[in-house]
Design a protein around this motif. Sequence first.
Motif, PDB file in Angstrom:
ATOM      1  N   CYS A 118       0.851  -1.188   0.000  1.00  0.00           N
ATOM      2  CA  CYS A 118       0.000   0.000   0.000  1.00  0.00           C
ATOM      3  C   CYS A 118       0.888   1.238   0.000  1.00  0.00           C
ATOM      4  CB  CYS A 118      -0.928   0.008   1.215  1.00  0.00           C
ATOM      5  SG  CYS A 118      -2.047   1.434   1.262  1.00  0.00           S
TER       6      CYS A 118
ATOM      7  N   ASN B 177      -2.486  -1.294  -3.391  1.00  0.00           N
ATOM      8  CA  ASN B 177      -3.428  -0.455  -2.669  1.00  0.00           C
ATOM      9  C   ASN B 177      -2.848   0.944  -2.481  1.00  0.00           C
ATOM     10  OD1 ASN B 177      -5.294  -2.670  -2.166  1.00  0.00           O
ATOM     11  ND2 ASN B 177      -3.741  -3.437  -0.769  1.00  0.00           N
TER      12      ASN B 177
ATOM     13  N   HIS C 162     -10.373   3.091  -3.526  1.00  0.00           N
ATOM     14  CA  HIS C 162      -9.093   3.677  -3.092  1.00  0.00           C
ATOM     15  C   HIS C 162      -9.069   5.161  -3.451  1.00  0.00           C
ATOM     16  CE1 HIS C 162      -8.015  -0.613  -3.339  1.00  0.00           C
ATOM     17  NE2 HIS C 162      -7.090  -0.339  -2.456  1.00  0.00           N
ATOM     18  N   PRO C 163      -8.166   5.904  -2.823  1.00  0.00           N
ATOM     19  CA  PRO C 163      -7.327   5.539  -1.680  1.00  0.00           C
ATOM     20  C   PRO C 163      -8.138   5.490  -0.380  1.00  0.00           C
ATOM     21  CG  PRO C 163      -6.394   7.400  -2.917  1.00  0.00           C
ATOM     22  CD  PRO C 163      -7.818   7.248  -3.341  1.00  0.00           C
ATOM     23  N   TRP C 164      -7.665   4.659   0.544  1.00  0.00           N
ATOM     24  CA  TRP C 164      -8.296   4.598   1.857  1.00  0.00           C
ATOM     25  C   TRP C 164      -8.062   5.908   2.596  1.00  0.00           C
ATOM     26  CZ3 TRP C 164      -5.055  -0.380   2.417  1.00  0.00           C
ATOM     27  CH2 TRP C 164      -5.623  -1.399   1.639  1.00  0.00           C
TER      28      TRP C 164
ATOM     29  N   TYR D 114     -11.212  -0.595   3.894  1.00  0.00           N
ATOM     30  CA  TYR D 114     -12.034  -0.644   2.688  1.00  0.00           C
ATOM     31  C   TYR D 114     -13.396  -0.001   2.887  1.00  0.00           C
ATOM     32  CZ  TYR D 114      -8.937  -3.863   0.231  1.00  0.00           C
ATOM     33  OH  TYR D 114      -7.876  -4.413  -0.417  1.00  0.00           O
TER      34      TYR D 114
END
Length: 929
Positions: free
Chosen positions: A431, A462, A540-542, A885
């Motif tokens: 990520c 991610n 995404h992005p978180w 998520y």
Amino acid sequence: MLATRDEVSEMMQQTSFEAYKVIRRSGDVVAFEPGKISLALSKAFIAVQGGEAGASASVRELIAALTQSVVQALMRRKPEGGAIHIEDIQDQVELALMRSGEHDVARAYVLYREEHARQRAARHEPEVHHALNVRYEDGSVRPLDLGRLKALIASSSLGFDSVVDQKILLDETLKNLYDGVPVEEVRKSVILSARALIEKDPAYSQVTARLLLDTLRREVIGEEASHEDMATRYAEVFPRLIKKGIEAELLDEKLALFDLAKLGAALDHGRDYQFGYLGLQTLYDRYFLHVDGTRIELPQVFFMRVAMGLALNEIDREARAIEFYNVLSTFDFMSSTPTLFNSGTRHSQLSSCYLTTVQDDLDGIFEAIKENALLSKYAGGLGNDWTPVRALGSHIKGTNGKSQGVVPFLKVVNDTAVAVNQGGKRKGAVCAYLETWHADIEEFLELRKNTGDDRRRTHDMNTANWIPDLFMKRVMEGGNWTLFSPAEVPDLHDKVGKAFEEAYTRYEEKAARGEMRVAKTMPALNLWRKILTMLFETGHPWITFKDPCNIRSPQQHMGVVHSSNLCTEITLNTNDQEIAVCNLGSVNLVNHIRDGKLDADKLARTVKTAMRMLDNVIDINFYPVRKARNANLKHRPVGLGIMGFQEALYLLRTPYASQAAVEFADESMELVCYHAYLASTELAAERGAYSSFKGSLWDRGILPKDSLKLLAAERGGYLEYDDSERLDWAALRARIKQHGMRNSNCVAIAPTATISNIVGVAASIEPTYQNLYVKSNLSGEFTVINEHLVNDLKARGLWDDVMISDLKYFDGSVSRIERIPQDLREIYATSFEMDPKWLVEAASRRQKWIDQAQSLNIYMAGASGKKLDELYKFAWVRGLKTTYYLRTLAATSAEKSTGQGGELNAVAVNAAPDAKFCAIDNPDCEACQ
């Protein structure tokens, strides 16, 4: 004529079917021919639509696609080849027709099958030929040992006599056999027959696991051994299997120094019968050590091998190994996947997470990519902080050119994660984090889009947005936001809270005067909308929050938290000399509920042992890179988490979406954290405090809950939290003051996707996804059914074939099944049927106790911009450090069919194209747990 056999074969790219046979009802075995499936489908369409169906190109194409679907479903069940009963083929044809929406044709096909079955019964034709000979591994052919097969089924059904129909299981097994069948096909047949019945009753999951155990014992020991035999055989074979692993250069030679006889005697064969099918199959496929493809571990050998690896440096190794074995093998606690993979091996890389900061020069960038590859090789999940790398258009002094920014390098990171998977056992996972003021943030937000220049897209990695509090304040207050290149604002990366705000404001003033090469000002609300839009469109992005991660960090005196990890639960400092490392494991809350409440004494014992195991990892661990070793030995962070939170609520008769569940989240996390911190200070009294303890929040008497006041002071508003406590925290502060802490960080709630599969409970703090569905992961597809719901429905006389059909039809939801009482509908509401604010409320209560963070998935049905805006602002105001998520759509759906029951694939996997789920596993990411 419709689709021909040649057309179907060409469509399926000339797949070879020589390894597959078909068992007729008479017991005869013939070649498998997909063309006959096409022909049967053609007849069905013509029977319903008339002869004109034969002239329709669209019907021909549909039949070809349906044939392919049927063949692929059959191949998935037996990827290595084998014999398939004609009834199983017809079941798949029926299901394919239903799934395609051709209900009239499917109905005609069902009636056709029923009529022919009636005619066969009238002619007294036998369905299965039982006079079978079996071909064994040594080439000999002997009659099927029907007595042993019956005894195996009876032993595997132990304790489930009232729900398991042994006769049906035997009949289904025999139906798939034929004269001269290889013995391995007999073993497969009984397993597949039980597996197909799991949707009838969850007990069949354990029965299937026990049948798989029989095959596993034969593979590992080299001869038949019943479950009852293992009461004595475990102690006998354990030393031999450990020595075999050492000789194969898989296991550490130090394991031979243990008293293997003593450890073998401690193995409890009864614990083998705890497994569900998904759990044991996962261990079999990916965890048990093997030599040339032959497993050399049984479940209790596996758990003891892991325990021995963690006890290598203990003074009384055998006693500690048995202590560790007991918490693992009873499922009270489970170490994370890297620890289970590698403990006791010659490359004991036991850590789950690695966090790095990438430097702003070519050497630093490619050193970081190399480090990613080395860490991924041994099953580490990666979090990379890319904020220091200069933005697109920034000046490059050495070449007098302009930078291409962060994105081209992220493409290399993406491809590295694909190329260097985790020891060949699961996909590499990384990520990338970027702060919200970075001038490349807008392009960063679009990395996971499926449109645009694919050279500037990262489909396999991610991304996460590292958001400072100042940005959220500007959003809340309608202010502007300015983007910069870190080359011109180098200190922003390391500043937090009020210091960040002051420096950022000065840079904005410089930009307004035209003194910055790279600067762009926009309404903060516009960027926030784009953040939420991309999150909704791509997952995404978180969204993660920089300031609470830093201001509440016990280690703020030693540096800055620049990012979280792959799963957003780790918050540790990183710099150019230190790669942060975290070692994970999770307590199974379900096993700590007794008489309708938490068993605090047992939980304290489990946590104490678990913390010792996690601390041992640090010294035993194999470190692929020097920076990781330096950081881990210096600060000694660990991450103890929980799993089975949802099942614990079931046992407490508490709906997830309720104030009572929020209070339980608070109570349970306070207990876990209290005893984790107590265990760490007791370890410090025994072994010494970690070297950078002096000056930490621990040292200053500020515990995680106390640090909320620090955040409130720095943020200056926008923080709402509950301040209640139940335990004697003053006594713990005094003890820490006296002895220090062994670990800089102690608690983090990881996703636990894979280890919760092994244990057979809901992952982490997740709500129930569906009460009946098919789970897809690297070990295949598994029917998952809510055992607690089934037990409650049985108690009220409501569990029957109609209920199974209803659960399928309503995608595993009970909310629309009218005959289920309202109290059960509330308790068994699924993740998309509750207001996601309940998830945030429960997480907020946990977060006040936790010194790191938690992997918090957000489930939202009917997502909209307004709902997302409200929820993520709510999460920030409630003091959350990170989110994970955003799940806006279910990734699987139960098949809306009314088959005769028992078909494995009667619950189908139907991934929506815009479902926001981890690509590694639906619906749970298992990249690092």
